[in-house]
Design an enzyme around this catalytic site. Structure first.
Site: not given
Ligand code: BG6
Length: 496
Positions: A240, A17, A177-178
């Protein structure tokens, strides 16, 4: 099953959710479904504390996707909900019953993914219960997907890892780690290793410095409580940025397999020079935003955000110089910077090449514009190469020009695409774009040195206004080495 279709799977989302589930996970799953990538034998159980009926939960999934109910129905039918208490054994027993039923109904064959999209303090407990209470299946695969933050420093990350590893082995753990799901981050390896033009130049003989910028317009939003303990160094650098550094610095892997790529990334992180206290002061600077304006709207200072201490010493901006002690990179600074409430959202890598040894076209004492390779990660996606060419006309004067390859820019920032790719990879068992424990540990080891110095010394914050490029100390850091940040947005160059 086509090779674009994922294997059958039962996906259990803890934190169903929450914000991440509705903003990223459900839309990403729907995109996979629409593209025909999701197996016909797919089902999803949403798990969260709240009491919701199946209909209410499906309505939430529908709202997050934004399509009308009729179009979505066959997809929504695959979603169930379980109201759950993560610390209560009987809750897991009930969840086991649901998962076993769904497994039978959709002929899933025991393949399970458990996605932990919730507060990290529960990761260890949930993993433990999943094993002890029989939710891990013995017929198919079991995969545990974990969102960040993975610990707060090396000791806490290790403790968490040890806890999880009692129930899942390393191959079963997918640490998200997106950034590794972003198109242009995935492109770093291709640009480097698929082009005769770059790989021979990718070293200290030809590169003078590399700059990585992750600038955000957003402030801390409603995450003040989390951010106070994290700051930019833990929030963005530990994960990142160091992931991007390792992709830029690693040696070519002998094969494009998960193990080979990870092993080269780990070697690059091991070569990262660890900093002593004095070196932290010399090569890292921090900032915190003051009130200012973003796109003509007034925004508050960090210290005035919700859940933030009015005297906070937490940094919302970091810039630093990294040194990689190996044959390829000795002498090449990697400059990194990231900040919240900066003038624009811009994520990019700039590789600055060295000047040619003798310049026939510049006046004495002057230099030509250096060649730059720019990898635009977001909001625009693409690659730009800055070259020098002849100015048209009779003279032999030069002018900088750029070769541009732009992908269509995604419409929003942090769009679901990254999650879509990562979910797809996880379903197929490809862990390449997830972080291995060794990478997590080395990154914390590096970052802990910096945070421990900063935590012991109070900085005079705030030191940059919201809506600006950050504190002046970040510019001085490069000026000392004879460089400056390439502010690409302001470079007016002609396309070739
Ligand atoms: C996240 C952080 O991992 O990445 C955030 O916790 C940040 O604070 C975000 O805003 C940034 O991701 P992106 O994809 O918008 O660059």
């Amino acid at each position: 099953m086509s090779n674009q279709e994922t294997p059958s799977v039962l996906l259990t989302i803890f934190g169903a959710t929450g914000d991440l589930a509705s903003r990223k996970l459900f839309p990403s799953l729907y995109n996979l479904y629409q593209k025909g990538h999701l197996s016909k034998n797919f089902a999803c159980v949403g798990v969260a504390r709240r009491n919701l009926t199946q209909e209410e939960f499906r309505q939430r999934v529908q709202d997050s996707i934004g399509e009308d109910a009729e179009a979505l129905q066959p997809f929504l039918d695959r979603f169930s909900y379980h109201s759950h208490d993560v610390a209560d054994r009987s809750s897991y027993k009930a969840l086991k019953q649901i998962t076993d039923e769904l497994d039978d109904r959709y002929h899933i064959g025991g393949n399970r993914i458990f996605y932990l999209a919730m507060a990290p303090e529960f990761f260890g407990t949930i993993a433990e219960h999943l094993k002890q209470d029989g939710l891990k299946s013995s017929d198919g695969f079991n995969r545990l997907v974990i969102e960040k933050p993975f610990g707060h420093n090396l000791p806490s990350a290790k403790e968490l890892n040890d806890h999880i590893r009692e129930s899942f082995n390393e191959e079963e753990i997918y640490r998200i780690d997106h950034y590794l799901g972003k198109e242009m981050v995935q492109n770093i390896e291709v640009i480097r290793f698929a082009n005769a033009l770059f790989e021979p130049l990718w070293n200290n003989r030809h590169i003078s410095n590399i700059q990585i910028t992750l600038a955000e317009e957003l402030g801390v939003e409603e995450r003040g409580g989390y951010y106070e303990k994290s700051g930019a160094i833990r929030d963005m650098v530990q994960n990142h940025i160091l992931q991007m550094v390792s992709l830029l610095a690693m040696e070519p892997p002998i094969r494009l397999t998960t193990d080979e790529i990870r092993s080269e990334k780990v070697k690059a992180l091991r070569a990262l020079r660890s900093l002593r206290t004095e070196e932290v002061r010399d090569s890292f600077v921090r900032g915190q935003y003051d009130a200012g304006e973003i796109r003509a709207n007034a925004v508050p200072a960090y210290r005035d955000e919700d859940h933030v201490d009015t005297d906070s010493n937490t940094e919302t901006f970091v810039a630093g110089k990294l040194t990689i002690d190996n044959f390829r990179w000795a002498g090449v600074p990697f400059y990194i910077r990231t900040g919240k409430r900066m003038q624009a959202k811009s994520t990019k890598i700039v590789v600055q090449f060295k000047d040619i040894p003798m310049n026939l076209y510049a006046e004495q004492g002057e230099t030509l514009n250096p060649n730059l390779l720019i990898i635009h990660i977001q909001p625009d996606e693409g690659i730009t190469l800055h070259l020098n060419a002849k100015k048209s006309g009779e003279s032999l004067e030069t002018t900088p020009v750029k070769l541009n390859a732009a992908n269509t820019a995604p419409t929003g920032i942090n769009t679901p695409e990254a999650y879509e790719k990562l979910l797809f990879d996880c379903m197929r068992g490809d862990a390449t774009n997830f972080t291995h424990w060794d990478e997590v540990a080395l990154s914390w080891q590096f970052v802990d040195k910096i945070s421990s110095v900063w935590e012991a010394e109070k900085e005079s914050f705030p030191n940059y206004k919201a809506g600006t490029p950050g504190p002046v100390v970040a510019d001085e850091l490069l000026e000392r080495d004879g460089f400056h940040w390439w502010d690409i947005e302001s470079l007016e160059l002609k396309d070739c």
